[in-house]
Design an enzyme around this catalytic site. Structure first.
Site, PDB file in Angstrom:
ATOM      1  N   ASN A  20     -34.873 -30.399  32.210  1.00 57.67           N
ATOM      2  CA  ASN A  20     -34.465 -30.574  33.616  1.00 57.67           C
ATOM      3  C   ASN A  20     -34.616 -29.238  34.331  1.00 57.67           C
ATOM      4  O   ASN A  20     -33.816 -28.325  34.122  1.00 57.67           O
ATOM      5  CB  ASN A  20     -33.006 -31.067  33.657  1.00 57.67           C
ATOM      6  CG  ASN A  20     -32.479 -31.151  35.077  1.00 57.67           C
ATOM      7  OD1 ASN A  20     -33.240 -31.215  36.037  1.00 57.67           O
ATOM      8  ND2 ASN A  20     -31.154 -31.167  35.217  1.00 57.67           N
ATOM      9  N   LYS A  22     -34.247 -28.617  37.420  1.00 55.75           N
ATOM     10  CA  LYS A  22     -33.364 -28.528  38.594  1.00 55.75           C
ATOM     11  C   LYS A  22     -34.192 -28.075  39.817  1.00 55.75           C
ATOM     12  O   LYS A  22     -35.357 -28.455  39.918  1.00 55.75           O
ATOM     13  CB  LYS A  22     -32.174 -27.606  38.318  1.00 55.75           C
ATOM     14  CG  LYS A  22     -31.525 -27.910  36.967  1.00 55.75           C
ATOM     15  CD  LYS A  22     -30.192 -27.264  36.761  1.00 55.75           C
ATOM     16  CE  LYS A  22     -29.760 -27.469  35.328  1.00 55.75           C
ATOM     17  NZ  LYS A  22     -28.322 -27.413  35.143  1.00 55.75           N
ATOM     18  N   HIS A 105     -26.346 -37.104  37.013  1.00 59.64           N
ATOM     19  CA  HIS A 105     -26.225 -35.742  36.472  1.00 59.64           C
ATOM     20  C   HIS A 105     -24.965 -35.111  37.059  1.00 59.64           C
ATOM     21  O   HIS A 105     -24.605 -35.381  38.211  1.00 59.64           O
ATOM     22  CB  HIS A 105     -27.477 -34.936  36.837  1.00 59.64           C
ATOM     23  CG  HIS A 105     -27.514 -33.602  36.155  1.00 59.64           C
ATOM     24  ND1 HIS A 105     -26.801 -32.523  36.625  1.00 59.64           N
ATOM     25  CD2 HIS A 105     -28.147 -33.184  35.039  1.00 59.64           C
ATOM     26  CE1 HIS A 105     -27.005 -31.488  35.821  1.00 59.64           C
ATOM     27  NE2 HIS A 105     -27.816 -31.870  34.838  1.00 59.64           N
ATOM     28  N   GLU A 107     -24.352 -32.361  38.326  1.00 60.81           N
ATOM     29  CA  GLU A 107     -24.543 -31.679  39.607  1.00 60.81           C
ATOM     30  C   GLU A 107     -24.620 -32.686  40.755  1.00 60.81           C
ATOM     31  O   GLU A 107     -24.198 -32.406  41.876  1.00 60.81           O
ATOM     32  CB  GLU A 107     -25.786 -30.771  39.536  1.00 60.81           C
ATOM     33  CG  GLU A 107     -25.514 -29.542  38.669  1.00 60.81           C
ATOM     34  CD  GLU A 107     -26.703 -28.992  37.923  1.00 60.81           C
ATOM     35  OE1 GLU A 107     -27.849 -29.313  38.262  1.00 60.81           O
ATOM     36  OE2 GLU A 107     -26.474 -28.226  36.952  1.00 60.81           O
ATOM     37  N   GLU A 177     -23.045 -35.026  28.471  1.00 62.86           N
ATOM     38  CA  GLU A 177     -23.099 -33.647  28.964  1.00 62.86           C
ATOM     39  C   GLU A 177     -21.717 -33.220  29.465  1.00 62.86           C
ATOM     40  O   GLU A 177     -21.352 -33.540  30.609  1.00 62.86           O
ATOM     41  CB  GLU A 177     -24.102 -33.542  30.120  1.00 62.86           C
ATOM     42  CG  GLU A 177     -25.526 -33.843  29.720  1.00 62.86           C
ATOM     43  CD  GLU A 177     -26.499 -33.070  30.576  1.00 62.86           C
ATOM     44  OE1 GLU A 177     -27.243 -32.260  30.026  1.00 62.86           O
ATOM     45  OE2 GLU A 177     -26.484 -33.245  31.808  1.00 62.86           O
ATOM     46  N   GLY A 183     -24.945 -25.517  32.403  1.00 63.06           N
ATOM     47  CA  GLY A 183     -25.294 -24.362  33.233  1.00 63.06           C
ATOM     48  C   GLY A 183     -24.320 -23.200  33.133  1.00 63.06           C
ATOM     49  O   GLY A 183     -24.349 -22.293  33.963  1.00 63.06           O
ATOM     50  N   SER A 223     -26.068 -26.298  28.030  1.00 65.41           N
ATOM     51  CA  SER A 223     -26.379 -24.917  27.615  1.00 65.41           C
ATOM     52  C   SER A 223     -27.013 -24.826  26.231  1.00 65.41           C
ATOM     53  O   SER A 223     -26.756 -23.869  25.481  1.00 65.41           O
ATOM     54  CB  SER A 223     -25.118 -24.040  27.674  1.00 65.41           C
ATOM     55  OG  SER A 223     -24.641 -23.966  28.998  1.00 65.41           O
TER      56      SER A 223
HETATM   57  C1  PEP Z   1     -28.725 -30.000  32.451  1.00 57.73           C
HETATM   58  O1  PEP Z   1     -29.227 -29.621  33.510  1.00 57.73           O
HETATM   59  O2  PEP Z   1     -28.569 -31.195  32.210  1.00 57.73           O
HETATM   60  C2  PEP Z   1     -28.270 -28.986  31.497  1.00 57.73           C
HETATM   61  C3  PEP Z   1     -27.788 -29.376  30.345  1.00 57.73           C
HETATM   62  O3  PEP Z   1     -28.392 -27.677  31.891  1.00 57.73           O
HETATM   63  P1  PEP Z   1     -28.168 -26.386  30.958  1.00 57.73           P
HETATM   64  O4  PEP Z   1     -28.952 -26.623  29.698  1.00 57.73           O
HETATM   65  O5  PEP Z   1     -28.658 -25.254  31.746  1.00 57.73           O
HETATM   66  O6  PEP Z   1     -26.708 -26.338  30.653  1.00 57.73           O
END
Ligand code: PEP
Length: 270
Positions: A20, A22, A105, A107, A177, A183, A223
């Site tokens: 992803n 973003k 997601h 975000e 997640e 993030g 992450s």
């Molecule tokens: C994501 O955007 O779904 C995500 C897991 O980001 P990150 O790996 O940066 O935590």
């Protein structure tokens, strides 16, 4: 009792790794990235690799990509197929351009106020347009410290799947997640992820039965790096990873993909 038939086991053996990006990488950078990644990753028959660039790059990447090598995902879309919705893109317009789409997601939920109802409508829109929705669910730090994780996962799962029949469930991917790990560089403990994935499968079993629960595709994200990828992938019930920051560099992402290969020396052995 969950029973996994040989056929379902084979389907689950194919790991799903989604990058992803973003709101990063412009069209030129996206094209270069794809070129680089296709040189770094030659053979990954046991891994499905999906790239989720910004909507701006989707069409050009769809012309450049070799679909036997990589698939594309939308990061977002609106659930109605057409109409007076200024600034939006529909799943019907993305049909033929992407094979997957992220839905709910963290975000989108926490920055843009997306609700379980929105998620439910988007999941249905993706499925009716032949796009596999990746429903992201997860608890916030507050939920976690107040022992609300199970309830949050339950509600987000029920909400997201409300319009999905048992026949359609195989089109859907669930990504666990934890919001506090997305993030932030914070790593969820393996034992906690294992427990959450078990809760998710139990919930799917309650909704659709044991066979559906066993064959459902459930990912982990938060992450994840080259160092942690193999450990998360080795957890029982984890069928792949959703990667944000670590997917922005083609070389780093290719190293994570290599950890999903069964035969790779980088993969965690049983
Ligand atoms: C994501 O955007 O779904 C995500 C897991 O980001 P990150 O790996 O940066 O935590």
């Amino acid at each position: 009792m969950i029973n996994i038939s040989d056929k379902q086991q084979m389907a689950q053996d194919k790991k799903l790794i989604i990058g992803n990006w973003k709101m990063n990488l412009d069209m030129h950078e996206a094209s270069l990235y794809l070129h680089k990644l296709s040189k770094l990753i030659k053979n990954h028959r046991d891994v499905e690799v999906v790239l989720a660039p910004t909507v701006l790059s989707l069409q050009s990447l769809s012309l450049q990509v070799n679909l036997r090598q990589f698939k594309l995902a939308a990061q977002n879309f609106y659930w109605r197929d057409m109409g007076a919705y200024t600034g939006e893109v529909s799943a019907s317009q993305l049909r033929g351009i992407v094979q997957y789409a992220l839905v709910g997601h963290s975000e989108r939920r926490h920055v843009f106020g997306e609700t379980d109802k929105d998620v439910c409508n988007k999941v249905a829109a993706a499925v009716r347009n032949g796009i596999r929705p990746v429903i992201c669910i997860g608890e916030t730090a507050w939920d976690r410290s107040n022992n609300e994780t199970q309830d949050v996962l339950h509600d987000q799962l029920i909400g997201g799947l409300a319009n999905i029949t048992s026949e359609e469930l195989s089109q859907v991917v669930i990504a666990y997640e934890p919001v506090w790990a997305v993030g932030t560089g914070q790593n969820a403990l393996l034992g906690d992820v294992r427990l959450a994935i078990m809760m998710i499968r139990k919930q799917i079993e309650n909704l659709y039965g044991a066979t559906a629960a066993a064959s459902a595709q459930v990912l982990y994200g938060g992450s994840v790096t080259t160092d942690s990828a193999a450990d998360y992938l080795a957890l029982p019930g984890v069928d792949g990873l959703l990667i944000g920051a670590a997917s922005l560099n083609a070389y780093v992402f290719s190293e994570i993909i290599k950890r999903a290969h069964k035969g790779s020396t980088l993969a965690k052995k049983d």
